[in-house]
Design an enzyme around this catalytic site. Structure first.
Site, mmCIF file in Angstrom:
data_model
loop_
_atom_site.group_PDB
_atom_site.id
_atom_site.type_symbol
_atom_site.label_atom_id
_atom_site.label_comp_id
_atom_site.label_asym_id
_atom_site.label_seq_id
_atom_site.Cartn_x
_atom_site.Cartn_y
_atom_site.Cartn_z
ATOM 1 C CE1 TYR A 1 -2.846 3.181 1.325
ATOM 2 C CE2 TYR A 1 -1.860 3.029 3.120
ATOM 3 C CZ TYR A 1 -2.308 4.001 2.136
ATOM 4 O OH TYR A 1 -2.988 4.759 2.326
ATOM 5 C CE LYS B 1 -2.417 7.188 -2.000
ATOM 6 N NZ LYS B 1 -3.105 7.440 -2.582
#
Length: 474
Positions: A219, A223
């Site tokens: 994640y 990002k």
């Protein structure tokens, strides 16, 4: 605006506080307009969060939504954001002046292909589309403060550039990562791998590639890649990056305690309230950086106003959190949760109140592994021997317990960096934004985002925990 986590709070705030806003285009992942409109009704305006606005608008609410919100069926993992309606696409390119990208998969254990396409290349597609919009004034990219990885001490509001890594390992090439994913998928399909095997392989690949460059999970890695691509490709687009920390329930508006879904610390609180959390791995004195959702949204709106029409100057980065200005420690969360669930016990399916006690805290990985070994792994080994002796009689019990233990150990491996996190997030840029907003005459009582005003004990006791019970545990 492109939807994602936090979109409900953002849409509600804009419609309630800025009713004269001309129109909001809301891109929702959907195959067609009918499906997109169903998602709007079920996942956005149909939520309890809109009750205040519904009461305010009365019988005009439906017509107000129809006038102000235009749903767009699309998908940011495709070129042109997956918008198939050519007339609508041209309308967007001419009319849109502010773009807010909230779309993301926030799963720490997501498949690498899914996370890479949505969080990284989705961001690229958004910037590509924005560059074609003739009247765009500002693009707000909502990222996460945890792109910092496992840094310690004061973590600054600094950018990540193409090729940057957290551990100094060279060779990070985002296009090459995309090719590696496709190559792996082709290999797995050629071998006749099952869908489940492909899913697990993609999850493992996400962890491996993330850690190869110093990020703890897929994640935050993807990002960070999204930030890099946007900064590299933005051209003349005024780009603002907002990095919230752990987003929690609303502090004040439209009412305290509204929350959607279980995230990070909430999974612990839910497990504790239901009597399923008897021990915890982590530093009980650690600072937990939490920020209410309405404060995040207010910071986004103020940044949007502040940087519209500012040209292609240096991209401002705003870390929106509480660890510097109003630090919250895990011990306080635990103490308040204990008092709350003793006073308001969860009622289980049998109608009995769940009695909670103090949680046993293990302050190191080694001490927790000793606990797991004695409580689960030794009995599991005994069950394995019995299963062999009695001709697989205990096979289902053994397999179920084995899966449960492996699942817990995988979660610990994924969340370990945050259980002993030693960083605090600098918010100097965000603080300056608050000061500039006040000096410019902006309604800071309406668009508040100073964490210093939060009394954490009161917030958890009277807002967050009641909200968690009402909207999540149910």
């Amino acid at each position: 605006m492109i939807s994602g986590f936090g979109v409900t709070v953002f849409v509600e705030k804009v419609l309630r506080s800025q009713p004269k806003a001309k129109k909001m285009y809301l891109l929702l992942r959907a195959a067609d307009n009918k499906s997109a409109n169903q998602r709007l009704q079920n996942e956005v305006i149909g939520k309890g969060l809109f009750e205040v606005l519904k009461q305010k608008m009365g019988t005009k609410f439906s017509s107000f939504i129809q006038e102000k919100v235009r749903v767009v069926a699309g998908d940011i993992t495709f070129d042109d954001l997956g918008i198939k309606d050519s007339d609508l696409k041209e309308e967007l390119l001419k009319e849109v002046d502010v773009i807010v990208n909230l779309a993301a998969t926030t799963n720490f254990d997501e498949r690498y292909d899914v996370s890479l396409h949505l969080n990284a290349f989705g961001a690229k597609n958004v910037i590509d589309f924005a560059k074609r919009c003739t009247n765009v004034k500002v693009l707000i990219q909502v990222s996460t403060a945890y792109v910092s990885g496992e840094r310690v001490g004061l973590i600054l509001e600094d950018p990540y550039r193409i090729g940057d890594t957290l551990n100094g390992v060279g060779g990070l090439d985002i296009e090459a990562e995309k090719n590696l994913v496709q190559q792996k998928l082709n290999e797995l399909r050629a071998e006749g791998a099952s869908d489940e095997s492909i899913k697990l392989a993609m999850k493992d690949m996400g962890i491996e590639r993330s850690r190869n460059f110093g990020w703890p999970n897929v994640y935050v890695f993807t990002k960070a890649l999204g930030e890099m691509m946007m900064l590299d490709l933005k051209g003349d687009i005024p780009l603002v990056i907002v990095r919230p920390t752990i987003v929690s329930s609303t502090y004040k508006e439209p009412f305290p305690g509204w929350i959607e879904g279980v995230r990070t610390i909430d999974s612990l609180l839910v497990g504790y309230g239901k009597g399923k959390l008897q021990c915890f791995l982590g530093d009980p004195t650690a600072v937990v950086d939490v920020i209410p959702a309405d404060m995040v949204v207010n910071a986004m709106i103020v940044a949007m106003v502040a940087h519209a029409n500012q040209g292609s100057a240096e991209t401002p980065i705003y870390q929106v959190g509480s660890s510097v200005r109003n630090p919250l420690r895990f011990t306080l969360i635990h103490d308040v949760a204990h008092r709350y669930f003793v006073k308001h016990p969860w009622i289980n399916k049998e109608g009995d109140p769940v009695i909670v006690g103090k949680v046993k805290v293990y302050g190191s990985i080694s001490s927790f592994h000793r606990y797991i070994t004695l409580k689960y792994l030794v009995p599991l080994k005994g069950l394995e021997v019995a299963n062999t002796t009695f001709c697989q009689f205990f096979r289902e019990t053994y397999m179920a317990l084995s899966r449960k233990i492996n699942f817990v150990l995988r979660l610990i491996d994924i969340y370990r960096p945050y259980l002993f996190f030693k960083g605090v997030y600098d918010d100097m840029n965000t603080h300056k934004l608050r000061i500039e907003a006040a000096e410019s005459g902006m309604e800071t009582d309406v668009f508040y985002f100073d964490p210093k005003v939060i009394n954490w004990e009161d917030y958890f006791m009277y807002a967050h925990l009641p909200g968690l019970v009402r909207y999540v545990i149910k």
